[in-house]
Structures are given as C-alpha cells and as structure tokens.
Design a protein around this motif. Structure first.
Motif, PDB file in Angstrom:
ATOM      1  N   GLU A 266       0.626  12.041   4.633  1.00 27.69           N
ATOM      2  CA  GLU A 266      -0.077  11.598   3.024  1.00 27.69           C
ATOM      3  C   GLU A 266      -0.094  10.506   3.406  1.00 27.69           C
ATOM      4  O   GLU A 266      -1.096   9.969   2.532  1.00 27.69           O
ATOM      5  N   ILE A 267       0.887   9.493   3.021  1.00 29.26           N
ATOM      6  CA  ILE A 267       0.710   8.301   3.155  1.00 29.26           C
ATOM      7  C   ILE A 267       0.615   7.601   3.711  1.00 29.26           C
ATOM      8  O   ILE A 267      -0.661   6.691   3.634  1.00 29.26           O
TER       9      ILE A 267
ATOM     10  N   PHE B 226      -4.143   8.046   3.269  1.00 28.32           N
ATOM     11  CA  PHE B 226      -4.104   6.997   1.571  1.00 28.32           C
ATOM     12  C   PHE B 226      -4.330   5.387   2.494  1.00 28.32           C
ATOM     13  O   PHE B 226      -4.198   4.899   1.330  1.00 28.32           O
TER      14      PHE B 226
ATOM     15  N   LYS C 119      -9.357  14.257  -0.137  1.00 31.20           N
ATOM     16  CA  LYS C 119      -8.184  13.955   0.724  1.00 31.20           C
ATOM     17  C   LYS C 119      -9.062  15.986   1.464  1.00 31.20           C
ATOM     18  O   LYS C 119      -9.317  16.921   1.199  1.00 31.20           O
TER      19      LYS C 119
ATOM     20  N   SER D 212       0.491  -1.309  -0.244  1.00 29.85           N
ATOM     21  CA  SER D 212      -0.129  -0.819   0.435  1.00 29.85           C
ATOM     22  C   SER D 212       0.789   0.989   0.030  1.00 29.85           C
ATOM     23  O   SER D 212       0.624   1.960  -0.721  1.00 29.85           O
TER      24      SER D 212
ATOM     25  N   HIS E  41       1.459   8.875  -6.189  1.00 31.07           N
ATOM     26  CA  HIS E  41       1.403  10.305  -6.107  1.00 31.07           C
ATOM     27  C   HIS E  41       2.152  11.676  -7.157  1.00 31.07           C
ATOM     28  O   HIS E  41       3.047  10.742  -7.610  1.00 31.07           O
TER      29      HIS E  41
ATOM     30  N   THR F  18      -2.549   4.420 -11.340  1.00 33.40           N
ATOM     31  CA  THR F  18      -2.632   4.781  -9.062  1.00 33.40           C
ATOM     32  C   THR F  18      -2.629   6.643  -9.502  1.00 33.40           C
ATOM     33  O   THR F  18      -2.879   7.230  -8.650  1.00 33.40           O
TER      34      THR F  18
ATOM     35  N   HIS G  95      -5.437   8.526  -7.286  1.00 30.05           N
ATOM     36  CA  HIS G  95      -4.888   9.689  -6.359  1.00 30.05           C
ATOM     37  C   HIS G  95      -5.408  11.327  -6.751  1.00 30.05           C
ATOM     38  O   HIS G  95      -5.896  11.724  -5.776  1.00 30.05           O
TER      39      HIS G  95
ATOM     40  N   GLN H 105       2.200   1.073  -3.789  1.00 30.32           N
ATOM     41  CA  GLN H 105       1.245   1.875  -4.480  1.00 30.32           C
ATOM     42  C   GLN H 105       0.960   3.569  -4.237  1.00 30.32           C
ATOM     43  O   GLN H 105       0.730   4.411  -5.415  1.00 30.32           O
ATOM     44  N   THR H 106       0.922   3.823  -2.914  1.00 32.72           N
ATOM     45  CA  THR H 106       0.711   5.435  -2.870  1.00 32.72           C
ATOM     46  C   THR H 106       1.399   5.821  -3.106  1.00 32.72           C
ATOM     47  O   THR H 106       1.485   7.447  -4.187  1.00 32.72           O
TER      48      THR H 106
ATOM     49  N   THR I  40      -9.104  11.026  -5.000  1.00 35.91           N
ATOM     50  CA  THR I  40      -9.261  10.819  -3.894  1.00 35.91           C
ATOM     51  C   THR I  40      -9.640  12.268  -3.254  1.00 35.91           C
ATOM     52  O   THR I  40      -8.699  13.010  -3.296  1.00 35.91           O
TER      53      THR I  40
END
Length: 157
Positions: free
Chosen positions: A51-52, A55, A127, A34, A42, A118, A122, A37-38, A125
């Motif tokens: 931030e990590i 997610f 935030k 994960s 990015h 990805t 991102h 992938q984050t 998503t």
C-alpha cells in the motif's frame, strides 16, 4: 543517510533545538515524508508495504523499504503483525504504523492537523484490486492513544 540515534539517547543528550532540528531532518526527507503522509491519510492508520509503495510511485520499492527501516529505527513507526492473515491468500499480515512516540512527534510538528485532507486524498485515489484488497484486510488493533490522536471530529461523536 542522516544519523538517527535512538530516541532515548538522543533525547537525553541534546538540547531542545538540536532535537527539533534532528526530528525535522528525519521527517522532512522526501521519501520519509511521503511515507508519513501515506500513513496519516490511511483510513486504518496501518498500511502494508505494498500500500505504501502504491502511494509513492516515484520511488523504488527498495528506497521506500530503506526509509521505512529508518523510521522504525527512529521509533516513529513500528511493524504491527496480524498472524491470522498468514492463512489468507492475498492478505498482508505485516503493517506499518505509528508508535505512541511517533504520534506525539506528529502532533508536536502539526502533522495531525492534516489528517482530514490526507484521508480525503487517500479515499479519492484510484487503487488497483490488490491495493484495495490490502486496504480491506483485517488488521491488529492500535493502542488507544494512537487511535484517539487520529480520530476525526465526526468519528468522535
């Protein structure tokens, strides 16, 4: 926890199959996967710990930090610092990002093929304000081989 020896020692002492197995175990553990992938998604390829963590809501911050440490120890990630942000309230000054070795490993295991998808996830998503502020914070420059590896086709033109 999986035994992650330094890459130089491991790469010199193990067969190609053992190396591949060790790296697959490293990359496929749920939280580390994960994290990877984050970072792959990015837009700046560098992310603050906040931030990590945003997610990866299913894991505690402590668990994520432990796995970030494993990835740093394995030379997949490193910490990039941007000292000018220390003077700016609300901006992070430490960012996690891939090393050149880590980027090579991602290429070897086809993670880089997923960059467009990805990044799209991102971008779409939601935030909170703090994470958006972190995402917009100035960051250090990445080495050219890393920037090139993550460049999308439309960015290269």
């Amino acid at each position: 926890m999986v035994d992650i020896s330094t890459r130089s020692k491991a790469d010199n002492e193990e067969s190609p199959l053992e190396r591949q197995r060790r790296l697959m175990e490293l990359l496929s553990q749920e939280t580390r996967h994960s994290v990877i992938q984050t970072l792959v998604g990015h837009p700046e390829i560098l992310a603050s710990a906040d931030e990590i963590n945003h997610f990866i809501p299913s894991k505690s911050n402590k668990t994520v930090e432990e796995q970030l440490d494993v990835l740093v120890e394995a030379d997949i990630l490193t910490i990039y610092e941007y000292p000018p942000n220390k003077e700016t309230r609300g901006f992070p000054w430490k960012f996690y990002g891939f090393t050149e070795y880590g980027t090579d490993i991602l290429g070897e295991f086809n993670y880089l093929k997923g960059v467009p998808m990805t990044r799209s996830v991102h971008q779409k998503t939601r935030k909170p304000e703090k994470i958006e502020r972190h995402e917009m914070a100035p960051r250090p420059s990445l080495p050219e081989p890393i920037r090139t590896a993550f460049r999308l086709d439309e960015e290269a033109e």
